[in-house]
Design a protein around this motif. Structure first.
Motif, PDB file in Angstrom:
ATOM      1  N   TYR A  88       0.843  -1.198   0.000  1.00 40.12           N
ATOM      2  CA  TYR A  88       0.000   0.000   0.000  1.00 40.12           C
ATOM      3  C   TYR A  88       0.868   1.234   0.000  1.00 40.12           C
ATOM      4  O   TYR A  88       2.069   1.162   0.247  1.00 40.12           O
ATOM      5  CB  TYR A  88      -0.943   0.030   1.222  1.00 40.12           C
ATOM      6  N   SER A  89       0.235   2.372  -0.265  1.00 40.92           N
ATOM      7  CA  SER A  89       0.927   3.652  -0.143  1.00 40.92           C
ATOM      8  C   SER A  89      -0.063   4.728   0.297  1.00 40.92           C
ATOM      9  O   SER A  89      -0.128   5.078   1.459  1.00 40.92           O
ATOM     10  CB  SER A  89       1.622   4.018  -1.459  1.00 40.92           C
ATOM     11  N   CYS A  90      -0.884   5.246  -0.655  1.00 39.38           N
ATOM     12  CA  CYS A  90      -1.686   6.439  -0.344  1.00 39.38           C
ATOM     13  C   CYS A  90      -2.845   6.186   0.612  1.00 39.38           C
ATOM     14  O   CYS A  90      -3.260   7.065   1.343  1.00 39.38           O
ATOM     15  CB  CYS A  90      -2.231   7.056  -1.633  1.00 39.38           C
ATOM     16  N   GLN A  91      -3.402   4.980   0.583  1.00 39.41           N
ATOM     17  CA  GLN A  91      -4.609   4.628   1.344  1.00 39.41           C
ATOM     18  C   GLN A  91      -5.783   5.533   0.990  1.00 39.41           C
ATOM     19  O   GLN A  91      -6.672   5.754   1.795  1.00 39.41           O
ATOM     20  CB  GLN A  91      -4.351   4.659   2.849  1.00 39.41           C
ATOM     21  N   CYS A 138      -7.460  -0.670  -0.430  1.00 40.08           N
ATOM     22  CA  CYS A 138      -7.640   0.473   0.474  1.00 40.08           C
ATOM     23  C   CYS A 138      -8.978   1.170   0.268  1.00 40.08           C
ATOM     24  O   CYS A 138      -9.438   1.886   1.159  1.00 40.08           O
ATOM     25  CB  CYS A 138      -6.501   1.478   0.313  1.00 40.08           C
ATOM     26  N   CYS A 197      -1.777  -0.593  -3.839  1.00 36.97           N
ATOM     27  CA  CYS A 197      -2.361  -1.707  -3.076  1.00 36.97           C
ATOM     28  C   CYS A 197      -3.106  -2.695  -3.967  1.00 36.97           C
ATOM     29  O   CYS A 197      -3.741  -3.618  -3.459  1.00 36.97           O
ATOM     30  CB  CYS A 197      -3.327  -1.159  -2.025  1.00 36.97           C
ATOM     31  N   GLY A 220      -7.044   5.420  -2.484  1.00 36.37           N
ATOM     32  CA  GLY A 220      -7.612   4.962  -3.753  1.00 36.37           C
ATOM     33  C   GLY A 220      -7.109   5.709  -4.964  1.00 36.37           C
ATOM     34  O   GLY A 220      -7.759   5.711  -6.010  1.00 36.37           O
ATOM     35  N   ILE A 221      -5.922   6.335  -4.840  1.00 35.76           N
ATOM     36  CA  ILE A 221      -5.464   7.132  -5.982  1.00 35.76           C
ATOM     37  C   ILE A 221      -4.092   6.742  -6.501  1.00 35.76           C
ATOM     38  O   ILE A 221      -3.671   7.245  -7.534  1.00 35.76           O
ATOM     39  CB  ILE A 221      -5.456   8.654  -5.656  1.00 35.76           C
ATOM     40  N   CYS A 222      -3.352   5.852  -5.812  1.00 35.83           N
ATOM     41  CA  CYS A 222      -1.982   5.580  -6.281  1.00 35.83           C
ATOM     42  C   CYS A 222      -1.838   4.232  -6.977  1.00 35.83           C
ATOM     43  O   CYS A 222      -0.930   4.037  -7.778  1.00 35.83           O
ATOM     44  CB  CYS A 222      -0.985   5.670  -5.136  1.00 35.83           C
ATOM     45  N   GLY A 223      -2.663   3.279  -6.646  1.00 41.50           N
ATOM     46  CA  GLY A 223      -2.585   1.967  -7.287  1.00 41.50           C
ATOM     47  C   GLY A 223      -1.605   1.003  -6.633  1.00 41.50           C
ATOM     48  O   GLY A 223      -1.449  -0.130  -7.074  1.00 41.50           O
TER      49      GLY A 223
HETATM   50  S1  FES Z   1      -2.893   2.440  -1.344  1.00 39.55           S
HETATM   51 FE1  FES Z   1      -3.021   3.853  -2.986  1.00 39.55          FE
HETATM   52  S2  FES Z   1      -4.723   3.116  -4.147  1.00 39.55           S
HETATM   53 FE2  FES Z   1      -4.680   1.856  -2.377  1.00 39.55          FE
END
Ligand code: FES
Length: 311
Positions: free
Chosen positions: A259-262, A298, A269, A264-267
């Motif tokens: 995961y990264s952004c949590q 996320c 996860c 729903g915008i980075c992809g």
């Molecule tokens: S953690 Fe970035 S889209 Fe889910």
């Protein structure tokens, strides 16, 4: 990668332009227009910022809007100073230029950042483009000096005359073949542009978007109820209640999920969905990617009682 801040200045009263250089002798990896990097802040927050500088400079340039409603990421970025060091990821691009004869770019506020990189790349490649740049006012718009005087850049300021406001029917018009449309900005701006474009008949495959801002996955979206998530590798099952994300539940149970952004915008996860009916709520995957079974842990949820993930 370790990066050091070599320049930090205000482009507008609330937008900081930050130049990063490698902290050691190594060079930053090359990137293409539309790419972003993850920035890890001391607080542990990870934020994504588009790269908007001239790639040939060897530096990475970010532009960061100070958002009072943010969870601290933008404030922390504004508080940094020259000489501070940051941990950043290598660039990733989920918003690239596509092959098209004409490119129509629509920026809302800080959404100018990836589109500025696109303008530069299209200029280098001799592409056919036009940029519509919407902002609250000229004083709130970053990079005006770089863009003013270019006839293919059309500014739309909220405090300007009604006739210069963005009008999708006029400024985008009816669908044109071999034309790609790119939209970046706050969620409301993107929804407005895409809604109007779709109403004009633009096909989804011509419309490319990247959302900005701290629009966390809609808390109210949990109203679909709880469900069970099953891991294909172990068969382990976990209950995902209302108000919790699949990712939250996986991490809390010690599952090594990416995961990264949590938001729903980075992809970062994304995992493959093997069974169950998904309720996609991300802003990063395309309809085709959803149809191929890609799923953001996320942001997305379930319409069926059980989802099985390739984890
Ligand atoms: S953690 Fe970035 S889209 Fe889910």
């Amino acid at each position: 990668m370790e990066a050091v801040i070599v320049s930090h200045s205000l482009a507008t009263p609330d937008i900081a332009v930050i130049d990063l250089a490698p902290a050691d002798a190594a060079e930053f990896p090359a990137y293409t227009a539309g790419a972003h990097v993850d920035v890890r802040l001391d607080s542990g927050l990870v934020r994504q910022y588009s790269l908007c500088g001239p790639p040939e400079s060897g530096r990475y340039r970010l532009a960061v809007l100070n958002e009072p409603a943010s969870r601290g990421g933008s404030r922390a970025m504004h508080a940094l100073k020259v000489g501070d060091q940051l941990l950043i990821s290598a660039p990733r691009n989920r918003f690239p230029l596509v092959t098209a004869r004409r490119h129509v770019l629509l920026a809302g506020g800080i959404g100018i950042t990836p589109l500025l990189a696109m303008v530069r790349q299209l200029e280098t490649e001799g592409g056919d483009w036009v940029l519509h740049y919407c902002a609250r006012s000229r004083a709130h718009a970053a990079f005006v000096p770089e863009l003013a005087g270019e006839p293919r850049v059309i500014f739309h300021f909220d405090d300007g005359s009604p006739g210069q406001m963005l009008d999708i029917a006029r400024d985008l018009g009816d669908p044109q073949p071999h034309t790609a449309v790119y939209v970046c900005g706050p969620a409301g701006f993107i929804d407005h542009v895409l809604g109007k474009a779709e109403a004009l008949g633009w096909p989804p495959e011509a419309l490319h978007k990247e959302r900005f801002g701290n629009a966390a996955p809609d808390e109210g979206a949990g109203a679909s109820g709880g469900f069970t998530v099953r891991l294909a590798s172990t068969g382990a099952e976990y209950e995902v209640p209302d108000g919790r994300s699949v990712l939250d539940v996986l991490l809390e149970n010690g599952v090594d999920a990416p995961y990264s952004c949590q938001q729903g915008i980075c992809g970062e996860c994304v995992v493959r969905l093997l069974a169950g009916e998904p309720d996609h709520r991300d802003d990063v995957l395309t309809d085709d990617e959803h149809a191929e079974g890609m799923f953001t842990t996320c942001a997305s949820r379930a319409h069926s009682p059980v989802l099985e993930l390739d984890l």
